[in-house]
Design a protein around this motif. Sequence first.
Motif, PDB file in Angstrom:
ATOM      1  N   PHE A  18      -0.494  18.535  45.269  1.00  0.00           N
ATOM      2  CA  PHE A  18      -0.070  19.727  44.556  1.00  0.00           C
ATOM      3  C   PHE A  18      -1.281  20.502  44.029  1.00  0.00           C
ATOM      4  CE2 PHE A  18       3.958  18.127  45.243  1.00  0.00           C
ATOM      5  CZ  PHE A  18       4.983  18.815  44.597  1.00  0.00           C
ATOM      6  N   GLN A  19      -2.279  19.786  43.505  1.00  0.00           N
ATOM      7  CA  GLN A  19      -3.435  20.441  42.924  1.00  0.00           C
ATOM      8  C   GLN A  19      -4.227  21.210  43.981  1.00  0.00           C
ATOM      9  OE1 GLN A  19      -4.462  20.815  39.572  1.00  0.00           O
ATOM     10  NE2 GLN A  19      -5.672  22.341  40.704  1.00  0.00           N
ATOM     11  N   ASP A  20      -4.410  20.580  45.158  1.00  0.00           N
ATOM     12  CA  ASP A  20      -5.151  21.260  46.221  1.00  0.00           C
ATOM     13  C   ASP A  20      -4.400  22.500  46.715  1.00  0.00           C
ATOM     14  OD1 ASP A  20      -7.038  19.318  45.957  1.00  0.00           O
ATOM     15  OD2 ASP A  20      -6.463  18.199  47.758  1.00  0.00           O
ATOM     16  N   ALA A  21      -3.061  22.397  46.785  1.00  0.00           N
ATOM     17  CA  ALA A  21      -2.258  23.554  47.184  1.00  0.00           C
ATOM     18  C   ALA A  21      -2.386  24.677  46.161  1.00  0.00           C
ATOM     19  CB  ALA A  21      -0.797  23.149  47.362  1.00  0.00           C
ATOM     20  N   ALA A  22      -2.404  24.303  44.867  1.00  0.00           N
ATOM     21  CA  ALA A  22      -2.561  25.300  43.813  1.00  0.00           C
ATOM     22  C   ALA A  22      -3.889  26.029  43.966  1.00  0.00           C
ATOM     23  CB  ALA A  22      -2.455  24.632  42.450  1.00  0.00           C
ATOM     24  N   THR A  23      -4.948  25.296  44.297  1.00  0.00           N
ATOM     25  CA  THR A  23      -6.259  25.909  44.492  1.00  0.00           C
ATOM     26  C   THR A  23      -6.234  26.870  45.678  1.00  0.00           C
ATOM     27  OG1 THR A  23      -7.355  23.968  43.563  1.00  0.00           O
ATOM     28  CG2 THR A  23      -8.688  25.448  44.929  1.00  0.00           C
ATOM     29  N   ASP A  24      -5.623  26.433  46.771  1.00  0.00           N
ATOM     30  CA  ASP A  24      -5.550  27.277  47.966  1.00  0.00           C
ATOM     31  C   ASP A  24      -4.776  28.569  47.703  1.00  0.00           C
ATOM     32  OD1 ASP A  24      -6.968  25.357  49.326  1.00  0.00           O
ATOM     33  OD2 ASP A  24      -5.188  24.427  50.239  1.00  0.00           O
ATOM     34  N   LEU A  25      -3.735  28.488  46.864  1.00  0.00           N
ATOM     35  CA  LEU A  25      -2.881  29.645  46.594  1.00  0.00           C
ATOM     36  C   LEU A  25      -3.344  30.460  45.385  1.00  0.00           C
ATOM     37  CD1 LEU A  25       0.595  27.927  47.134  1.00  0.00           C
ATOM     38  CD2 LEU A  25      -0.544  29.497  48.703  1.00  0.00           C
ATOM     39  N   SER A  26      -4.361  29.962  44.705  1.00  0.00           N
ATOM     40  CA  SER A  26      -4.887  30.629  43.503  1.00  0.00           C
ATOM     41  C   SER A  26      -3.827  30.756  42.414  1.00  0.00           C
ATOM     42  CB  SER A  26      -5.457  32.016  43.859  1.00  0.00           C
ATOM     43  OG  SER A  26      -6.513  31.897  44.778  1.00  0.00           O
ATOM     44  N   ILE A  27      -3.055  29.706  42.229  1.00  0.00           N
ATOM     45  CA  ILE A  27      -2.077  29.637  41.149  1.00  0.00           C
ATOM     46  C   ILE A  27      -2.239  28.300  40.454  1.00  0.00           C
ATOM     47  CG2 ILE A  27      -0.429  31.196  42.285  1.00  0.00           C
ATOM     48  CD1 ILE A  27       1.156  28.770  43.182  1.00  0.00           C
ATOM     49  N   SER A  28      -1.504  28.102  39.370  1.00  0.00           N
ATOM     50  CA  SER A  28      -1.616  26.847  38.633  1.00  0.00           C
ATOM     51  C   SER A  28      -0.795  25.749  39.301  1.00  0.00           C
ATOM     52  CB  SER A  28      -1.129  27.040  37.192  1.00  0.00           C
ATOM     53  OG  SER A  28       0.272  27.300  37.177  1.00  0.00           O
ATOM     54  N   GLN A  29      -1.138  24.503  38.980  1.00  0.00           N
ATOM     55  CA  GLN A  29      -0.376  23.371  39.516  1.00  0.00           C
ATOM     56  C   GLN A  29       1.055  23.412  38.995  1.00  0.00           C
ATOM     57  OE1 GLN A  29      -2.265  19.556  39.164  1.00  0.00           O
ATOM     58  NE2 GLN A  29      -0.385  18.421  39.633  1.00  0.00           N
ATOM     59  N   GLN A  30       1.228  23.876  37.758  1.00  0.00           N
ATOM     60  CA  GLN A  30       2.565  23.988  37.185  1.00  0.00           C
ATOM     61  C   GLN A  30       3.416  24.981  37.981  1.00  0.00           C
ATOM     62  OE1 GLN A  30       2.679  25.478  33.189  1.00  0.00           O
ATOM     63  NE2 GLN A  30       4.760  24.740  32.806  1.00  0.00           N
ATOM     64  N   ALA A  31       2.789  26.098  38.398  1.00  0.00           N
ATOM     65  CA  ALA A  31       3.518  27.081  39.195  1.00  0.00           C
ATOM     66  C   ALA A  31       3.934  26.498  40.541  1.00  0.00           C
ATOM     67  CB  ALA A  31       2.660  28.324  39.398  1.00  0.00           C
ATOM     68  N   VAL A  32       3.049  25.673  41.132  1.00  0.00           N
ATOM     69  CA  VAL A  32       3.398  25.010  42.390  1.00  0.00           C
ATOM     70  C   VAL A  32       4.613  24.116  42.190  1.00  0.00           C
ATOM     71  CG1 VAL A  32       2.629  23.312  44.093  1.00  0.00           C
ATOM     72  CG2 VAL A  32       1.086  25.139  43.371  1.00  0.00           C
ATOM     73  N   SER A  33       4.600  23.309  41.139  1.00  0.00           N
ATOM     74  CA  SER A  33       5.713  22.395  40.868  1.00  0.00           C
ATOM     75  C   SER A  33       7.020  23.156  40.668  1.00  0.00           C
ATOM     76  CB  SER A  33       5.404  21.545  39.639  1.00  0.00           C
ATOM     77  OG  SER A  33       4.259  20.747  39.862  1.00  0.00           O
ATOM     78  N   LYS A  34       6.959  24.289  39.940  1.00  0.00           N
ATOM     79  CA  LYS A  34       8.169  25.066  39.701  1.00  0.00           C
ATOM     80  C   LYS A  34       8.716  25.657  40.995  1.00  0.00           C
ATOM     81  CE  LYS A  34       7.421  26.397  34.863  1.00  0.00           C
ATOM     82  NZ  LYS A  34       7.242  27.531  33.922  1.00  0.00           N
ATOM     83  N   ARG A  35       7.837  26.144  41.841  1.00  0.00           N
ATOM     84  CA  ARG A  35       8.297  26.715  43.112  1.00  0.00           C
ATOM     85  C   ARG A  35       8.934  25.656  44.003  1.00  0.00           C
ATOM     86  NH1 ARG A  35       3.420  30.865  45.046  1.00  0.00           N
ATOM     87  NH2 ARG A  35       3.564  32.310  43.265  1.00  0.00           N
ATOM     88  N   ILE A  36       8.335  24.476  44.061  1.00  0.00           N
ATOM     89  CA  ILE A  36       8.889  23.407  44.888  1.00  0.00           C
ATOM     90  C   ILE A  36      10.234  22.971  44.338  1.00  0.00           C
ATOM     91  CG2 ILE A  36       8.567  21.047  45.716  1.00  0.00           C
ATOM     92  CD1 ILE A  36       6.811  23.150  47.094  1.00  0.00           C
ATOM     93  N   ALA A  37      10.335  22.859  43.005  1.00  0.00           N
ATOM     94  CA  ALA A  37      11.599  22.450  42.387  1.00  0.00           C
ATOM     95  C   ALA A  37      12.695  23.476  42.678  1.00  0.00           C
ATOM     96  CB  ALA A  37      11.412  22.281  40.880  1.00  0.00           C
ATOM     97  N   ALA A  38      12.347  24.770  42.602  1.00  0.00           N
ATOM     98  CA  ALA A  38      13.325  25.817  42.886  1.00  0.00           C
ATOM     99  C   ALA A  38      13.769  25.780  44.348  1.00  0.00           C
ATOM    100  CB  ALA A  38      12.736  27.184  42.544  1.00  0.00           C
ATOM    101  N   LEU A  39      12.811  25.529  45.259  1.00  0.00           N
ATOM    102  CA  LEU A  39      13.154  25.460  46.681  1.00  0.00           C
ATOM    103  C   LEU A  39      14.053  24.267  46.960  1.00  0.00           C
ATOM    104  CD1 LEU A  39      12.762  26.621  49.532  1.00  0.00           C
ATOM    105  CD2 LEU A  39      10.697  25.228  49.738  1.00  0.00           C
TER     106      LEU A  39
END
Length: 321
Positions: A18-39
């Motif tokens: 999740f952290q590496d994906a957040a870096t690639d997308l230039s967003i926070s790890q928390q935002a990544v988790s929220k998007r995955i949870a919503a999906l």
Amino acid sequence: MDLEAVRTFVAVADAERFQDAATDLSISQQAVSKRIAALEKTLGARLFTRTARGARLTLDGQAFLPHARTLLHTAERALASVSPGRRALRVDVVGRQLAPAGLLRDFHRAHPDFELDVVRLPHAGAAMEALLEGSVDAAFRCVPAPGHALPEGLEATPIFDEPLELLVGPAHRLAKARTLSPEDLAGHRIWMPSLVSGTEWSAYYASLAAAFELTIDSVGPNFGLEPLLDAVADSPEVATLVGEDTRFLWPDTHGLRRVPLRDPTPVYPHSLLQRTADPHPTLAALRGHLAGAVVDRPGTWVPDWARASEQPPARGDWMSA
């Protein structure tokens, strides 16, 4: 489905963290988790299992991954299809069987890496409007027309003059002629049901008929090319006019004959229309390719209004047709 959530899912699947994906997308790890949870809520399926080493796809996640990539690819293509500079070069032609379309096929063979989107608009006026609004990048048209100016922001470059030929059936009185002059066609019925009032080609053939006292008949329904060729093949009286560089296919049994016109040779002048400042990167390559198509033909005839080299381009009544 939220495409940003899908894009985040693919990024996590590729990075496996999740952290590496957040870096690639230039967003926070928390935002990544929220998007995955919503999906996952939208899909009703769990996509990842968190491990000490990162994130591992579940069976549902593995099943969804190729479709997610397809969704993103489709979205990218959809965006590119309407974004100037990203979409394919969109070029308007009068007809897909006519000579300008052949020029585009030659360009594509010479430059297969360039994407083309070939469209057909009803007349030059519609082509000019599409050029001005940016939905079309270039157009092959006969310009100018009488008494009007080319709209500001557009320019026309003469490309080539296409000689006309008489197309007749085997029983026609002119079928055995090696060449004909335009005056020889006087008194013969030339049937062209594709002539539409308010178009640039209708204006061209009206001028041709007036100049040489020809009978050009546009009466009757236009059922397309094949019925026209059938009618010409079966008739001892009906003929039609076609461009020298326009290629048609017909059954051997038709016995159709193309007779060149000379002294003078009527030519249909094709020009390339474009915006004065067009951002599409492929347009320069097309213009460079078309530069080789220009042919200086002596002894030709075109209407005075269509002499692009002698008069400024004109707008024509087809702008409001």
